[in-house]
Design an enzyme around this catalytic site. Sequence first.
Site, PDB file in Angstrom:
ATOM      1  N   GLN C 199      17.660   0.086 -31.524  1.00 38.28           N
ATOM      2  CA  GLN C 199      16.681  -0.927 -31.128  1.00 38.28           C
ATOM      3  C   GLN C 199      16.056  -1.136 -32.471  1.00 38.28           C
ATOM      4  O   GLN C 199      15.051  -0.456 -33.342  1.00 38.28           O
ATOM      5  CB  GLN C 199      15.499  -0.231 -30.254  1.00 38.28           C
ATOM      6  CG  GLN C 199      16.119   0.448 -28.894  1.00 38.28           C
ATOM      7  CD  GLN C 199      16.457  -0.965 -27.946  1.00 38.28           C
ATOM      8  OE1 GLN C 199      15.624  -1.613 -27.903  1.00 38.28           O
ATOM      9  NE2 GLN C 199      17.995  -0.836 -27.787  1.00 38.28           N
ATOM     10  N   GLY C 242       8.402  -3.717 -21.767  1.00 34.55           N
ATOM     11  CA  GLY C 242       9.830  -3.323 -21.983  1.00 34.55           C
ATOM     12  C   GLY C 242      10.374  -4.179 -23.207  1.00 34.55           C
ATOM     13  O   GLY C 242       9.570  -5.121 -23.551  1.00 34.55           O
ATOM     14  N   HIS C 243      11.282  -3.738 -23.931  1.00 35.03           N
ATOM     15  CA  HIS C 243      11.841  -4.301 -25.104  1.00 35.03           C
ATOM     16  C   HIS C 243      12.283  -6.070 -25.008  1.00 35.03           C
ATOM     17  O   HIS C 243      13.009  -6.318 -23.927  1.00 35.03           O
ATOM     18  CB  HIS C 243      13.210  -3.425 -25.747  1.00 35.03           C
ATOM     19  CG  HIS C 243      14.099  -3.216 -24.851  1.00 35.03           C
ATOM     20  ND1 HIS C 243      15.460  -2.986 -25.252  1.00 35.03           N
ATOM     21  CD2 HIS C 243      14.455  -3.449 -23.525  1.00 35.03           C
ATOM     22  CE1 HIS C 243      16.169  -2.676 -24.363  1.00 35.03           C
ATOM     23  NE2 HIS C 243      15.643  -3.285 -23.298  1.00 35.03           N
ATOM     24  N   GLY C 244      11.687  -6.715 -25.749  1.00 33.47           N
ATOM     25  CA  GLY C 244      12.151  -8.130 -25.722  1.00 33.47           C
ATOM     26  C   GLY C 244      11.319  -8.929 -24.928  1.00 33.47           C
ATOM     27  O   GLY C 244      11.436 -10.181 -24.608  1.00 33.47           O
TER      28      GLY C 244
END
Lengths: 350, 350, 350
Positions: C199, C242-244
């Site tokens: 990440q 969450g990511h993105g």
Amino acid sequence: MRVAPRPVGDIAQELGGDVVGSAQALVDHIAGIENAGAGALTFLSNRRYVPHLATTQATAVLVHPGIEPVPNGPTLIRVTDPYAAFARVLAWMYPRHRPSAGVHPRAVVADDAVVDGVFVDALAVVGAGAIIGAGSWIEPGVVVGAGARIGVDAHLMANAVVAPGCTLGDRVVLNPGAVVGGDGFGFAPTATGHEKIPQRGSATLADDVEVGSNSCIDRSALPGTTTTVGPGSKLDNLVQVGHGATLGRGVRMVAYSGVAGSSTLGDHVTLAAKAAVLGHRTIGDGVAVGAASVVHDAQPDGARVTGIPAINHRTWLRAATAFSELPNVLRALRDLRRRVKALEEARDHE
Amino acid sequence: MRVAPRPVGDIAQELGGDVVGSAQALVDHIAGIENAGAGALTFLSNRRYVPHLATTQATAVLVHPGIEPVPNGPTLIRVTDPYAAFARVLAWMYPRHRPSAGVHPRAVVADDAVVDGVFVDALAVVGAGAIIGAGSWIEPGVVVGAGARIGVDAHLMANAVVAPGCTLGDRVVLNPGAVVGGDGFGFAPTATGHEKIPQRGSATLADDVEVGSNSCIDRSALPGTTTTVGPGSKLDNLVQVGHGATLGRGVRMVAYSGVAGSSTLGDHVTLAAKAAVLGHRTIGDGVAVGAASVVHDAQPDGARVTGIPAINHRTWLRAATAFSELPNVLRALRDLRRRVKALEEARDHE
Amino acid sequence: MRVAPRPVGDIAQELGGDVVGSAQALVDHIAGIENAGAGALTFLSNRRYVPHLATTQATAVLVHPGIEPVPNGPTLIRVTDPYAAFARVLAWMYPRHRPSAGVHPRAVVADDAVVDGVFVDALAVVGAGAIIGAGSWIEPGVVVGAGARIGVDAHLMANAVVAPGCTLGDRVVLNPGAVVGGDGFGFAPTATGHEKIPQRGSATLADDVEVGSNSCIDRSALPGTTTTVGPGSKLDNLVQVGHGATLGRGVRMVAYSGVAGSSTLGDHVTLAAKAAVLGHRTIGDGVAVGAASVVHDAQPDGARVTGIPAINHRTWLRAATAFSELPNVLRALRDLRRRVKALEEARDHE
């Protein structure tokens, strides 16, 4: 974020992949396939996205062995598993810099703690008798309790907590604020109130476990016992594992999913976001639980369940789809009752 | 984990229980009834497990008064409440060592804070004017804000936070990462955006409250008011109590359960895992809310509700059981409509 | 909590409001309308509470322009938006004291970090190369990672974490224990286990974002990309991004609501408590998602959805109301089938 350019051929070689196109093409960054430009390496894992090959500006694309190049398209690197290969390249090209071993002068490490080869950053605390393996990285604000044991190459991010006597395997990752070994939720109801069941067990995370930000894994109640998370299991943020629970290998728990006390999850179980398993249940290997489900019953290996309470996933899907028809069902029933009554009256008057 | 052996008779005496069998038998550890071996003391609370008496290898078992011994079985200790007795024995045999009073040289305690008789561990912070009662234990990384007040024999585990001006009673336990007194979620919608309602009240936890890891109890909005958690209430991990909420005595909130702002829970309310009470609701004494429910309406004393929105628990149970039949219902309705239409046509053609 | 008395007229002037009644009346505290006494300023935003005007003991009340005074009632201050005006008065009368700039001697600030005009409290850590804007307030136990950038007048409460390389705008508020920039949950399934997708992106919070206690905003996966929370968005406690994911302006996420990786929320989206948006979905401007819902599908601007999976809110409301009738539906169907069969037999025997 550009890095030093590398020929596609070199990358393919490291991955054990085959180049289709120019092995001399240079890549200097990684990007998603839809917004990749010149110099980018990207990947194509889902066959649904194959048409992107004709339009992407990427220099090279990691693909499955069966994928054919397109005219004037990017160089392909054929590998068995493009997504996993992508993960590996990402790690090579953008390594997370692990600081050299050493204890920051503003950390607090007990005299009898073992931190050889460990980097302990500022304002981290390592308690009496704790043992941490070489290559581990303890970020600021982390608290490692007395007698805790942590394997090699672990990474405990800022403000994570490992409570006294708990155990983490090699390469375990705790994201910021994660808590391992808080007290389990055990109280005996009495006439004068909830009497606390002392929580005297521990919590154990096997090798390669990752725990998300602010997730909680409770210690078990009985001395000599432990809550257990099996090797390679991955827990997202805000996940909860109750006291005395046992998770197998490669379990995945998505955000907000929880396992109540004394339950067992087999190997490779997946709990989707917000899924919950009630206490004292046994969930077999490979079970998949859908989002926002509550599992009331034990589940055999391979079961796929969803709902509150969780039922067979396909059954749930059909029922959930029919759910919005419920008001129409009530209306249709009233209509049918009226018509059947009319038919009955007609029959009875004959 | 073995400790110094003690005769069963001694333990029975301390608990006020009656021995059936050998009072001289020695126990040196505690275990669950299913895996107890020689030297183990265990308990039998649920009558469903009585058959285990014939097979357990335990030396002694805490049981209800009515339980009879089995031939060659373990010594019994008859007590009114075996589970509570077990909790007490667990606490005696495996005491959690409370460190002696004193301030670690690497803690930061404000000059005018009162911490007499308190143990403040490394890298904990106690703010200006805070007052902490004797016998309390402040673990590493804990932040006690300015003007906070904490009773005697409290235990604040690693990285817990008590925000400025908040109050904790005697024997309150905060598990790691718990937050008392964060700002409530209050914003006035305006043309230019969400304008923050300053959160200027406080949060108060009465005596014997326990809060799980990474749970959050917000401060109330108005100055002079407080969010309140009543005596002996127990909150599991990742629980949320909104600003201005009022919880009675002996409330139990299981993991992920939440109470929104300005709601009131009566005494002995239980919220199962993931249950939520919306804001400005009044929930009566002894109400039990099922897992993953959302309580939209006020609830009278003793109500038992489940579902989204929460309805009577038995009604919900029947409806939830019928839920999976929904696709069959639609099919049956279509079939009936067809048949009724045929009957109607037959009638009309006569 | 009384403060220095001020004439109602002064307050009205600052708010641009009109006084109806005594402008000389003095107010010295703020209270809710139901328990306000002499000297209190309160507000009346919801017209449902207008009858309280006749009974409140408050000295002055902020009201909408159309509200008429009652005989012997309180002085009214007519303003366009009483609730927002109340928020402003609350902030004036009870300012949260921001400490003067300076670095506590027990804080740990990297040599090359920029903290001019910032207050960094005890046992906070500011990493190498981090830049924090003037007027910001960093509470004890906060960890600001290397290379992080934080705007002016931000407020990071105790034990909050900003991971390396993340960005916070001006006036951002992080409540205690909030985590910005933990690793996203990304793993490639392989024969040997879940292989971590590194990440390597970051997380960015725009100006005026507020994040509740123990909430988590993950960093994105790809270098050069970032998880984004738009200007003025407000996140309650225990929220997960969450990511993105990309959140627009003025988004509101209530406690336990979550957005999975790579999803997009438009401007002014509201997620009620425990609502979840699955990954890779696009949610339009102004969408409102009901409590405990799971959004499976993309949503157009202005959609109002509820349920698992989320459907049109009104449809869901009707279906949820009908849900408890399901057992009766099954019974009615059985009854109808029996009666229709009897009718058919009668017809066939004619």
